[in-house]
Scaffold this motif. Structure first.
Motif, PDB file in Angstrom:
ATOM      1  N   TYR A 213      45.424  24.580  -2.157  1.00  0.00           N
ATOM      2  CA  TYR A 213      45.946  25.542  -1.198  1.00  0.00           C
ATOM      3  C   TYR A 213      46.533  24.772  -0.009  1.00  0.00           C
TER       4      TYR A 213
ATOM      5  N   GLU B 214      50.690  20.636  10.732  1.00  0.00           N
ATOM      6  CA  GLU B 214      50.401  22.063  10.789  1.00  0.00           C
ATOM      7  C   GLU B 214      51.663  22.906  10.644  1.00  0.00           C
TER       8      GLU B 214
ATOM      9  N   LYS C  98      52.485  23.218   7.062  1.00  0.00           N
ATOM     10  CA  LYS C  98      51.534  24.099   6.391  1.00  0.00           C
ATOM     11  C   LYS C  98      51.860  25.548   6.679  1.00  0.00           C
ATOM     12  N   SER C  99      52.159  25.830   7.932  1.00  0.00           N
ATOM     13  CA  SER C  99      52.375  27.234   8.269  1.00  0.00           C
ATOM     14  C   SER C  99      53.674  27.727   7.634  1.00  0.00           C
TER      15      SER C  99
ATOM     16  N   LYS D   2      46.743  24.948   3.151  1.00  0.00           N
ATOM     17  CA  LYS D   2      45.932  24.665   4.347  1.00  0.00           C
ATOM     18  C   LYS D   2      44.911  23.562   4.085  1.00  0.00           C
ATOM     19  N   GLU D   3      44.616  23.313   2.818  1.00  0.00           N
ATOM     20  CA  GLU D   3      43.566  22.341   2.500  1.00  0.00           C
ATOM     21  C   GLU D   3      44.080  20.924   2.310  1.00  0.00           C
TER      22      GLU D   3
END
Lengths: 444, 244
Positions: free
Chosen positions: A248, A257, A260-261, A250-251
């Motif tokens: 995933y 960041e 990821k977002s 976020k992991e």
């Protein structure tokens, strides 16, 4: 025909060098002879250096004695000459490599990987449906499409299927399939050769960018930065982006960041290990593509024994096919057991009740002694039931033996545990995920 | 010929690793024993364009290196561009894999030796992907099966399981005797049963050592113009023991 200076030289080198040295350093060379010069093309700098240090003088002396004398140039390079390539659709080998379009980035799409050949099951149907929508409607449906899951479950297959379908509908579309490692490598090269602007232009002019295994971007800040800009440019232009990752978004440690977002802006779908029936269908499909007659009972046998991922299933099938090609014997259940004897022995050795108890205890951060104890608190019972269920699934022990191994319990307790876990896996995502994770840990 | 060139050529004759053409690793001088299916698969990989991965595992001295070198040689002879990479050699680093994805057949020996080395694993991963995309062939050898090779990169480990895996059985004494005799015959040398048996009971019994001994016996018997008999072999072994 008279042997060329290089051919004569090779013969000498074969005698001078150890066989290993010859095979490692001389064999991969390509020679271009034009009478007065001999250009030796090595696949990389490492080979060039070794030859420089160990036998360039020999080579020079061997070709130097010919008349007229020949100058030796040693460099990294490749003729790019026609090479024999296996044809993707299983036809006869051709002599030439398909021409690569100018300024094309990434690897070639594998034409074997299509939606038609993707075997659908509960474990992957969501991912497949999303991929199909994206392929039919690139840039509009889900952007980016983020597919995540363990190794060997079909992420790359889906990605290639998207690319192939887009190209089928719009042959002029610029679609690039790039492994993230390759993206990083290309970027480093572009920086070295001062062609970073061209690199940017090329990537940002794509209609669809398919990037595999983005976990490889972790901790590579400069690449992430560049990818971030590429990503934004493509998204703004409503070009399709498809990403895969082993977990995933976020992991993924070491990923910025903001990346990821953004990865979560479109649709994120998981792909799970195939259930038994899907594995069987995958095996049957692969065998059929190879023109091999694989009885269903053999497919069931293999799928039951190899649970971790599709690549291993494929490896087992290849082994069976290879043995059958050699012996000329038809593939039967006994034949398959014999052909896979070593492979399965390893699996058996790997998965024991002890091993399962240890792994499950570690996973749930409890002690093995708790699993075997009479304690009935839920934090212990649930892992114990999962461990029993795994023991039934992964070993050949009888139910009384399994019960016995869990602190002398009755076989009806084992039956109850297996039923309970089956129900929980259907109703609680958490349990289902834990179970799949444990299966994967125990079988890889 | 200049003095310099002569010096180079003379210097080379002192290289200790001289291997006569008769002993080049080939499929034909490999004693198949129970490994027929593996040999068949490797021949196909050497001779037929295809997308393939093949993993051979077995104990040291089971002939892995021989087979991988034979595969590279046969591929070369069939007009393919091939390379052999001995991963356990200290002279070889991950950079040696750069660009090999352009080749038709790449054989990496002792791959388990570099499991856990981040640089090697990355390089192997890239090589695997490049070869796969180009529809080329990769042959690997190790002491263990792919599952047990302890790679840190799960992506690499799982990819390496996708091809056929073969376990190479080390030869038992009967098979070693047969292998010795077949190797001798291949060199045009007659090795009677009693002499083969004598070798197995008196010499280092690793296949590689036995083949080296055979090499020496060949030379000595040629020099002495004698056939291989037990007394003759005993004489050679004794003189070897005395440091001759």
């Amino acid at each position: 025909m008279q042997a060329s200076p290089w051919n004569r030289c090779v013969k000498q080198l074969r005698a001078d060098l150890s066989e290993q040295q010859f095979n490692t350093w001389i064999r991969p060379l390509q020679a271009v002879e034009d009478g007065s010069t001999l250009r030796l093309l090595a696949p990389n700098r490492f080979v060039v250096n070794w030859i420089n240090d160990h036998c360039l003088e020999q080579i020079q002396s061997y070709v130097g004695v010919s008349s007229p004398p020949v100058d030796v140039i040693l460099e990294v390079g490749s003729l790019g000459a026609p090479r024999k390539v296996a044809v993707e659709d299983g036809g006869t080998p051709t002599e030439t490599r398909p021409a690569v379009p100018v300024a094309f980035v990434g690897g070639r799409l594998n034409r074997d990987y299509t939606f038609d050949r993707f075997v659908e099951g509960n474990s992957n149907q969501l991912a497949r449906a999303a991929a199909s929508q994206v392929a039919h409607n690139p840039g509009a449906a889900y952007n980016p499409l983020f597919i995540y899951g363990g190794v060997g479950l079909g992420k790359t297959h889906l990605m290639h299927s998207i690319g192939n379908l887009i190209l089928e509908q719009r042959p002029e579309a610029r679609v690039a399939y790039v492994h993230s490692e390759q993206f990083v490598g290309d970027m480093v090269k572009a920086l070295q050769h001062n062609t970073i602007n061209e690199f940017k232009r090329t990537y940002r002019s794509l209609d669809a960018l398919l990037i595999d295994d983005i976990q490889f971007f972790a901790k590579k800040d400069r690449s992430q930065e560049e990818f971030f800009h590429t990503f934004n440019a493509l998204l703004e232009g409503q070009r399709q982006i498809v990403l895969t990752c082993d977990r995933y978004p976020k992991e993924v440690d070491g990923l910025e960041e903001r990346l990821k977002s953004r990865f979560g802006w479109g649709l994120t779908v998981a792909i799970e290990p195939p259930e038994l029936e899907t594995s069987v269908a995958i095996l049957m499909g692969k065998a059929q593509a190879e023109g091999v007659d694989l009885p269903e009972e053999v497919a069931f046998f293999v799928a039951q024994r190899i649970r971790s991922n599709v690549r291993e299933l494929e490896g087992a099938l290849r082994r069976i096919i290879a043995t059958s090609a050699f012996t000329g014997r038809p593939i039967t259940l006994d034949f398959a057991k014999e052909a896979l004897r070593d492979l399965l022995a390893l699996q058996d050795k790997l998965v024991t009740i002890d091993n399962i108890q240890k792994t499950v205890a570690e996973y749930f951060k409890i002690r093995v002694a708790d699993l075997l104890s009479k304690r009935r608190s839920r934090s212990i019972t649930r892992p114990r039931q999962i461990a029993m269920s795994l023991a039934k699934e992964l070993t050949n022990h009888s139910l009384p033996e399994i019960g016995d191994a869990f602190g002398g319990r009755d076989h009806t307790t084992v039956i109850h545990a297996c039923r309970r876990v089956k129900l929980l896996r259907e109703s609680e995502t958490r349990v289902s995920e834990d179970y799949q994770n444990l299966l994967r840990i125990l079988t890889t | 010929m200049t003095a310099g060139v002569r010096a180079v050529i003379e210097g080379m004759q002192q290289l200790p690793l001289h291997v006569g053409p008769a002993d080049q690793a080939a499929f034909d001088n490999f004693y198949a024993g129970e490994n027929g299916a593996l040999l068949h698969a490797l021949r196909e990989i050497a001779e037929v364009a295809q997308r393939a991965v093949l993993w051979v595992w077995g104990p040291p001295d089971s002939g892995r290196t021989h087979l991988l070198q034979a595969t590279a040689g046969a591929a070369d002879a069939a007009g393919f561009r091939a390379a052999f990479v001995p991963a356990a050699e200290t002279s070889v680093a991950p950079d040696a894999l750069d660009g090999l994805g352009e080749l038709d057949v790449v054989c990496v020996d002792d791959i388990d030796h570099v499991a856990g080395h981040a640089g090697w694993e990355r390089a192997l991963f890239v090589l695997f992907e490049d070869l796969r995309q180009a529809g080329a062939r990769l042959v690997l050898s190790a002491r263990c099966a792919p599952l047990h090779a302890n790679f840190d990169l799960p992506d690499l480990a799982s990819r390496l399981t996708s091809g056929a895996t073969f376990r190479l059985q080390a030869l038992d004494d009967d098979q070693k005797r047969a292998a010795l005799q077949s190797r001798a015959a291949w060199r045009g040398l007659e090795l009677p049963d009693d002499v083969a048996q004598y070798l197995l009971t008196r010499a280092d019994r690793s296949t590689a050592a036995l083949f080296r001994l055979l090499d020496r016996l060949d030379t000595e018997s040629l020099a002495a113009q004698k056939r291989l008999t037990v007394p003759f072999v005993r004489g050679v072994l004794d003189s070897a023991r005395r440091g001759g």
